[in-house]
Enzyme design. Structure first.
Site, PDB file in Angstrom:
ATOM      1  N   THR A  44       0.819  -1.215   0.000  1.00 32.19           N
ATOM      2  CA  THR A  44       0.000   0.000   0.000  1.00 32.19           C
ATOM      3  C   THR A  44       0.856   1.270   0.000  1.00 32.19           C
ATOM      4  O   THR A  44       0.472   2.278  -0.584  1.00 32.19           O
ATOM      5  CB  THR A  44      -0.928  -0.029   1.233  1.00 32.19           C
ATOM      6  OG1 THR A  44      -1.603  -1.294   1.253  1.00 32.19           O
ATOM      7  CG2 THR A  44      -1.967   1.070   1.179  1.00 32.19           C
ATOM      8  N   THR A  45       2.008   1.207   0.640  1.00 29.05           N
ATOM      9  CA  THR A  45       2.869   2.395   0.735  1.00 29.05           C
ATOM     10  C   THR A  45       3.367   2.859  -0.632  1.00 29.05           C
ATOM     11  O   THR A  45       3.656   4.028  -0.826  1.00 29.05           O
ATOM     12  CB  THR A  45       4.068   2.082   1.655  1.00 29.05           C
ATOM     13  OG1 THR A  45       3.551   1.661   2.912  1.00 29.05           O
ATOM     14  CG2 THR A  45       4.970   3.281   1.850  1.00 29.05           C
ATOM     15  N   ALA A  50      -0.279   9.990  -1.341  1.00 31.12           N
ATOM     16  CA  ALA A  50       0.928  10.704  -0.900  1.00 31.12           C
ATOM     17  C   ALA A  50       0.602  11.976  -0.134  1.00 31.12           C
ATOM     18  O   ALA A  50       1.302  12.971  -0.209  1.00 31.12           O
ATOM     19  CB  ALA A  50       1.835  11.012  -2.093  1.00 31.12           C
ATOM     20  N   HIS A  53      -2.483  14.029   5.633  1.00 30.31           N
ATOM     21  CA  HIS A  53      -3.778  14.615   6.002  1.00 30.31           C
ATOM     22  C   HIS A  53      -3.663  15.377   7.318  1.00 30.31           C
ATOM     23  O   HIS A  53      -2.949  14.958   8.223  1.00 30.31           O
ATOM     24  CB  HIS A  53      -4.828  13.513   6.153  1.00 30.31           C
ATOM     25  CG  HIS A  53      -5.163  12.852   4.854  1.00 30.31           C
ATOM     26  ND1 HIS A  53      -6.014  13.415   3.942  1.00 30.31           N
ATOM     27  CD2 HIS A  53      -4.761  11.681   4.313  1.00 30.31           C
ATOM     28  CE1 HIS A  53      -6.119  12.624   2.888  1.00 30.31           C
ATOM     29  NE2 HIS A  53      -5.370  11.557   3.093  1.00 30.31           N
ATOM     30  N   ARG A 315      -5.746  -0.503  -0.392  1.00 35.70           N
ATOM     31  CA  ARG A 315      -5.592  -0.176   1.030  1.00 35.70           C
ATOM     32  C   ARG A 315      -6.355  -1.182   1.877  1.00 35.70           C
ATOM     33  O   ARG A 315      -7.318  -1.800   1.429  1.00 35.70           O
ATOM     34  CB  ARG A 315      -5.980   1.265   1.344  1.00 35.70           C
ATOM     35  CG  ARG A 315      -7.285   1.741   0.810  1.00 35.70           C
ATOM     36  CD  ARG A 315      -7.039   2.598  -0.419  1.00 35.70           C
ATOM     37  NE  ARG A 315      -8.044   3.660  -0.552  1.00 35.70           N
ATOM     38  CZ  ARG A 315      -8.669   3.934  -1.684  1.00 35.70           C
ATOM     39  NH1 ARG A 315      -8.440   3.237  -2.761  1.00 35.70           N
ATOM     40  NH2 ARG A 315      -9.543   4.914  -1.743  1.00 35.70           N
ATOM     41  N   CYS A 408      18.615   9.701 -17.259  1.00 35.47           N
ATOM     42  CA  CYS A 408      17.188   9.975 -17.475  1.00 35.47           C
ATOM     43  C   CYS A 408      17.061  11.462 -17.721  1.00 35.47           C
ATOM     44  O   CYS A 408      17.307  12.265 -16.828  1.00 35.47           O
ATOM     45  CB  CYS A 408      16.373   9.567 -16.257  1.00 35.47           C
ATOM     46  SG  CYS A 408      14.692  10.208 -16.275  1.00 35.47           S
TER      47      CYS A 408
END
Lengths: 484, 329
Positions: A44-45, A50, A53, A315, A408
């Site tokens: 889930t991480t 991101a 809250h 989640r 990159c």
């Protein structure tokens, strides 16, 4: 190895396990982190909103509310200590009508009771000054200035690397499948391998119920896998919004958001659909349609043609509605941390401290060590070339000319950055591991230019052939042998 | 380091620009080409197939020819050197393992930075995210430069010239291309190319067909295909699953203007290329744009024509700049 008994074993290297490892490694303890995936932050991480809250969502008095408010204030200092991108961008929950305003007022009252600082309801004039692209139909907003954004997997990498630097042992592709209590310690098996520890933390995320099952315990709730789909927009859309924008929530959850990311993209999502498999991180055409529509309601001129990638995360939603962080009913030295859904990321540092308290209560002695290293590696944090100042870049190139080789081009990642990632405390030995640590392949061409080059560098540094390089897991090879 | 004219990028646009600037009166010692790869040529160096310019040469042949001209004219160039930024004063920051971290002050800059592939984000394919799903450009590099096969049973999405060339190359190198599909009902490439790249190798071309889902946890195992109706909607009854181990997508190209945007060059949203005057000058005075970094051209000949045009106009700019006693005088 067989005789070694760790003081604490942490099952799961998601954000909660990472934070536990980080906090515990400040003390004189032997720590083992057991992760089923190939890397830190494999579940889930890895794929979520991101968002840090602020803490007005959780019901007052709940464990979630308490740990959210406390944890959200802890993220910034940890991010600073370990060189993780964090930004206190603030959030806005927008409302379109009187009914929404009522709801926003309820959130305001709840947030204040939860102890969230600086919360206020703002009018449309101020809202549109702050966010000119938000729908003109929006009349009100709940403004939470303490809300923030962070890179969730980098926060997990940083905390784990720091723990590793301070001596914690990491075991990857170690899926605990049997647990035995032998004398004073637990034997944690994965196939024929065994790790023994006096105390165990179960923070296996979606699989925390299954780990509990291994000690014949049934958690007093169910873990429902809920998938959230996301879209990520090109950096050229970075001016779309500068705060995290939510719509007024419904019973379905906090709803879909449009938010900047710390790396300068715009993220849109998630929806919330119950899925059968905990590993179902696939995206669907319908789901992407759903989040697109919501995004357009909030930000009508959002440019969805600039989507560079889509992804989904699952989640672990507890049917009980709250975090469950308690010692096992059978073994006081076995702590469960389960049902950590949103705002799990924001709460994670506080969850870890809460777990430490429970461990202490169960008898673990926390003695501070004098040789604690505060950074990710012995040589400091791993600053990427793109984050360096001009002077730092000059010095980095002088030290290692590979830093002058841009691999990159979308994200300005150098060969030096990639080599560092491969040789960091927790080695990045697959293309995806390198990608998440350096951002090589995360830009607008999504690896079209650099993926082959990254694979070549991994092969060279690890002394393997290019067709042995994997994308993420052992069967995810990139190539199928030589050409004719 | 001071230079009158700095050209960023040594693909066909950049090299032709240098040659034509020279022919239009800029001294050879006043020109500098900066190339991030180890050789001059840009994308041409990946193109071992024919169809490049007059005489139907390969991309690599054309690159060698242009590079030889640059060398014979004595035009200065740096390879293995990346421009990481420039500013309105035309001060350019370059990095290279040999030179390190350096600044170059220019009187005029030509952006000939080419293009990059679009990601597959816009395709919104459902399902898992296994390995074996790569862009046509990545496939080209693995096959042509590294000598590795990216897959043995491949589905190709998109009908760009590059997609077709990769379909042929995979077939030649021991892979099997199951089909090439495209959501559109009409192609934008020549019939001859379809013949040479697909029909000769019995590769089916499926128009108005999309990949809707990927299967496989680790490596790609299968894809779901579906046909579209005339309105472009998926016809559910046509959904079918095809076993394969790789998917190569080619979603077109986007002009590369990262450093230009950083410098404040105004970018046109529709083309992703800079807004330019008739002289191909961007919103920053003395900074010009050409080739695929200006907009995606249909072929290499038009890219070279653009390079030629900008070479002339930047030479005029430098002349005027000098007569007006611009900086450096």
């Amino acid at each position: 190895m067989k005789d070694k008994i760790y003081d604490v074993a942490i099952i799961g290297a998601g954000i909660v396990g990472s934070m536990c490892a980080f906090h515990l490694s400040k003390y004189k303890l032997n720590i083992a982190v057991l992760e089923a995936g190939i890397d830190v932050a494999s579940g889930t991480t890895r794929a979520n909103s991101a968002i840090i809250h602020a803490g007005y969502d959780a019901n007052e008095g709940s464990l979630k509310a308490k740990l959210n408010v406390k944890g959200s204030l802890m993220v910034e200092p940890i991010a600073k200590q370990l060189g993780v991108h964090y930004k206190r961008c603030g959030s806005l929950v927008i409302g379109f009508n009187e009914q929404d305003l009522d709801h926003l007022n309820r959130l305001l009252v709840r947030g204040k009771k939860n102890g969230v600082l600086g919360l206020e309801i703002i009018d449309e004039k101020r809202l549109h000054q702050m966010e000119p692209n938000v729908s003109k139909e929006a009349k009100y907003a709940l403004y939470a200035p303490t809300a923030g954004i962070v890179c969730p997997y980098d926060l997990a990498y940083a905390t784990c690397e720091n723990a590793c630097t301070n001596g914690a042992d990491f075991f990857f592709e170690y899926k605990v499948d049997k647990i035995e209590k032998v004398g004073l310690s637990f034997s944690l098996y994965a196939k024929e391998k065994c790790v023994r520890a006096k105390y165990v933390i179960n923070c296996a995320g979606l699989y925390a119920d299954e780990i509990a099952g291994l000690i014949s315990e049934k958690l007093p709730f169910e873990i429902i896998p809920r998938r959230g789909e996301y879209m990520l927009l090109d950096k050229c859309e970075k001016d779309t919004v500068s705060h995290t924008i939510f719509v007024t929530p419904s019973e379905k959850g906090k709803g879909i958001l449009v938010s900047p990311t710390v790396d300068g993209n715009i993220i849109v999502g998630p929806n919330a659909n119950i899925v059968e498999s905990k590993a179902d991180t696939g995206v669907t055409a319908e789901g992407l349609q759903e989040i697109s529509q919501s995004a357009v309601t909030m930000v009508p001129n959002i440019n969805l043609e600039s989507v560079i990638t889509t992804f989904a995360g699952v989640r672990s939603t507890p049917t009980s509605g709250d975090f469950y962080i308690k010692p096992s009913t059978k073994h006081p030295k076995f702590i469960h941390s389960a049902g950590i859904e949103s705002p799990g990321l924001a709460s994670s540092p506080a969850i870890a401290l809460y777990i430490l308290k429970l461990l202490e209560k169960a008898g673990l002695k926390l003695k501070e060590r004098s040789d604690y290293i505060t950074t990710r590696t012995k040589n400091g944090n791993c600053k990427l070339f793109c984050d360096m100042t001009e002077e730092e870049r000059k010095r980095a190139i002088e030290k290692n000319p590979a830093n002058a080789k841009i691999v990159c081009r979308c994200e300005m990642v150098t060969e030096g950055d990639i080599i560092n990632a491969i040789h960091r405390p927790i080695s990045a030995h697959t293309v995806d591991m390198v990608k998440r640590r350096t951002r090589a392949g995360m830009g607008r061409c999504q690896g079209g230019y650099c993926r082959a080059r990254v694979a070549e560098i991994i092969a060279r540094e690890l002394n393997i052939s290019v067709d042995e390089v994997k994308k993420f897991s052992s069967n995810s090879h990139i190539l199928c042998g030589r050409t004719k | 380091m001071d230079k009158k004219l700095v050209i960023i990028g040594s693909g066909p646009a950049g090299m032709v620009c240098a040659i034509n600037a020279l022919k239009s009166g800029v001294a050879k010692e006043d020109i500098l080409i900066i190339e991030r790869e180890e050789e001059l040529g840009g994308t041409l160096n990946l193109c071992i197939h024919t169809g490049f310019g007059k005489g139907n040469r390969t991309g690599t042949e054309l690159a060698t020819d242009l590079a030889n001209q640059i060398k014979n004219y004595g035009i200065e160039y740096l390879v293995g050197t990346t421009v990481i930024s420039f500013n309105k004063d035309k001060e350019i920051t370059i990095v290279s393992p040999d030179i390190g971290y350096e600044k170059v002050k220019a009187e005029a800059i030509v952006l000939a930075t080419g293009c990059r592939e679009r990601s597959r984000g816009g395709l919104s394919i459902g399902g898992t995210r296994p390995s074996g799903v790569i862009s046509a450009g990545t496939a080209q590099r693995f096959i042509n430069i590294e000598g590795y096969l990216p897959g043995k049973k491949t589905i190709i999405v998109g009908t760009t010239n590059l997609a077709l060339v990769i379909a042929r190359r995979l077939s030649l190198e021991g892979g099997k291309v199951l089909c090439v599909c495209d959501a559109r009902s009409k192609l934008q490439v020549d019939k001859k190319e379809i013949e040479e790249c697909l029909e000769f190798f019995n590769i089916p071309l499926k128009l108005r067909t999309v990949v809707t889902k990927l299967f496989g946890k680790e490596r790609l195992e299968a894809v779901e295909l579906a046909d579209l109706d005339k309105q472009g909607k998926i016809i559910r009854s046509t959904k079918r699953i095809l076993k394969c181990d790789s998917l190569v997508y080619s979603c077109g190209f986007i002009p590369e203007n990262e450093i230009a945007s950083l410098a404040g060059v105004e970018i046109r949203k529709a083309t992703h290329g800079p807004v330019v005057s008739k002289k191909l000058e961007t919103s920053i005075e003395g900074v010009f744009s050409c080739g695929n970094s200006r907009f995606i051209h249909k072929d290499v000949i038009s890219v070279m024509t653009d390079g030629k045009r900008v070479g002339k106009s930047v030479a005029e700019y430098l002349k005027k700049h000098k007569s007006q006693g611009g900086d450096g005088e």
